[in-house]
Design an enzyme around this catalytic site. Structure first.
Site, PDB file in Angstrom:
ATOM      1  N   HIS A   1       6.797  -7.286  -2.766  1.00  0.00           N
ATOM      2  CA  HIS A   1       6.732  -6.687  -1.432  1.00  0.00           C
ATOM      3  C   HIS A   1       7.781  -7.341  -0.524  1.00  0.00           C
ATOM      4  CE1 HIS A   1       3.316  -4.333  -2.390  1.00  0.00           C
ATOM      5  NE2 HIS A   1       2.394  -5.253  -2.223  1.00  0.00           N
TER       6      HIS A   1
ATOM      7  N   ARG B   1       6.471   5.474   1.113  1.00  0.00           N
ATOM      8  CA  ARG B   1       5.347   6.391   1.319  1.00  0.00           C
ATOM      9  C   ARG B   1       5.362   6.845   2.765  1.00  0.00           C
ATOM     10  NH1 ARG B   1      -1.003   4.582   0.401  1.00  0.00           N
ATOM     11  NH2 ARG B   1      -1.913   6.659   0.605  1.00  0.00           N
TER      12      ARG B   1
ATOM     13  N   SER C   1      -3.926   3.433   4.695  1.00  0.00           N
ATOM     14  CA  SER C   1      -4.283   2.717   3.470  1.00  0.00           C
ATOM     15  C   SER C   1      -4.222   1.209   3.696  1.00  0.00           C
ATOM     16  CB  SER C   1      -3.337   3.125   2.344  1.00  0.00           C
ATOM     17  OG  SER C   1      -3.650   2.439   1.162  1.00  0.00           O
TER      18      SER C   1
ATOM     19  N   LYS D   1       0.814  -1.223   0.000  1.00  0.00           N
ATOM     20  CA  LYS D   1       0.000   0.000   0.000  1.00  0.00           C
ATOM     21  C   LYS D   1       0.849   1.275   0.000  1.00  0.00           C
ATOM     22  CE  LYS D   1      -3.416  -0.752  -0.701  1.00  0.00           C
ATOM     23  NZ  LYS D   1      -3.789  -1.174  -2.063  1.00  0.00           N
ATOM     24  N   ALA D   2       2.029   1.184  -0.609  1.00  0.00           N
ATOM     25  CA  ALA D   2       2.919   2.341  -0.674  1.00  0.00           C
ATOM     26  C   ALA D   2       2.967   2.970  -2.071  1.00  0.00           C
ATOM     27  CB  ALA D   2       4.330   1.945  -0.239  1.00  0.00           C
ATOM     28  N   GLY D   3       2.180   2.470  -3.003  1.00  0.00           N
ATOM     29  CA  GLY D   3       2.174   3.037  -4.347  1.00  0.00           C
ATOM     30  C   GLY D   3       2.573   2.053  -5.424  1.00  0.00           C
ATOM     31  N   THR D   4       2.496   0.774  -5.141  1.00  0.00           N
ATOM     32  CA  THR D   4       2.917  -0.264  -6.078  1.00  0.00           C
ATOM     33  C   THR D   4       2.185  -0.171  -7.413  1.00  0.00           C
ATOM     34  OG1 THR D   4       3.063  -1.674  -4.110  1.00  0.00           O
ATOM     35  CG2 THR D   4       3.367  -2.739  -6.259  1.00  0.00           C
ATOM     36  N   THR D   5       0.862  -0.112  -7.370  1.00  0.00           N
ATOM     37  CA  THR D   5       0.078  -0.096  -8.602  1.00  0.00           C
ATOM     38  C   THR D   5       0.311   1.202  -9.367  1.00  0.00           C
ATOM     39  OG1 THR D   5      -1.557  -1.550  -7.596  1.00  0.00           O
ATOM     40  CG2 THR D   5      -2.245  -0.335  -9.568  1.00  0.00           C
ATOM     41  N   TRP D   6       0.366   2.296  -8.662  1.00  0.00           N
ATOM     42  CA  TRP D   6       0.618   3.602  -9.274  1.00  0.00           C
ATOM     43  C   TRP D   6       1.924   3.581 -10.063  1.00  0.00           C
ATOM     44  CZ3 TRP D   6       4.057   7.665  -7.426  1.00  0.00           C
ATOM     45  CH2 TRP D   6       3.808   8.911  -8.000  1.00  0.00           C
TER      46      TRP D   6
END
Length: 173
Positions: A113, A135, A143, A51-56
């Site tokens: 991860h 993040r 998140s 939830k630190a921006g992986t998909t982004w």
């Protein structure tokens, strides 16, 4: 085509200590195969805390590398297939490792991860590029809590106070 692992109905996994790191079987049952993954010199590893921006970052890199030459992939191939999650292993679905091996792109974009000590040695031996994403911890924790409440692939998060404490102690997956 594989199925989105988040859409699989199964009981929530249990967290356990795996070589000093809190993990679930979804990331350890395929351990030997993942550790034997053969990286290529042009592979790019996206390494993030959950939830630190992986998909982004996955979307951004996919657009940078393939947006001009293959724009239709943005609307025809889901991001979890374009940028597979190396260590994920959900029974009856193609493993992330197998997805990564079968990527037809050059470079291959692969996400993880895993903490640095668990990344397969071939990434270091091949001198692959690594994009590390961090993040703000407070934003990350909020998140991750809400994601854990929603996702059946995450251990039961409990209430906010207990999740907060587990997060601070490093007892989250």
């Amino acid at each position: 085509m594989s199925q989105d692992p988040e859409k699989v109905n199964m009981p929530r996994p249990e967290l356990f200590d795996f070589h000093g790191v809190s993990m679930t079987r979804l990331f350890t049952d395929n351990w030997e195969e993942v550790q034997n993954f053969e990286a290529r010199p042009d592979d790019i590893l996206i390494a993030t805390y959950p939830k630190a921006g992986t998909t982004w970052v996955s979307y951004i890199l996919d657009l940078l590398y393939f947006g001009q030459t293959c724009p239709e992939r943005q609307t025809t191939i889901p991001i979890f297939e374009r940028v597979p999650f190396l260590e994920i292993f959900v029974p009856n679905l193609i493993s992330g490792k197998d997805q990564a091996e079968n990527l037809p792109t050059t470079p291959r974009l692969i996400k993880t991860h895993f903490p640095v000590q668990f990344v397969p040695k071939s990434f270091w031996e091949q001198n692959c590029k690594v994009v590390y994403v961090a993040r703000n911890a407070k934003d990350n924790m909020v998140s991750y809590f809400y994601f854990s409440c929603m996702s059946q692939l995450q251990p039961e998060p409990g209430d906010w106070s207990s999740f907060f404490q587990k997060f601070l102690e490093g007892n989250c997956m």
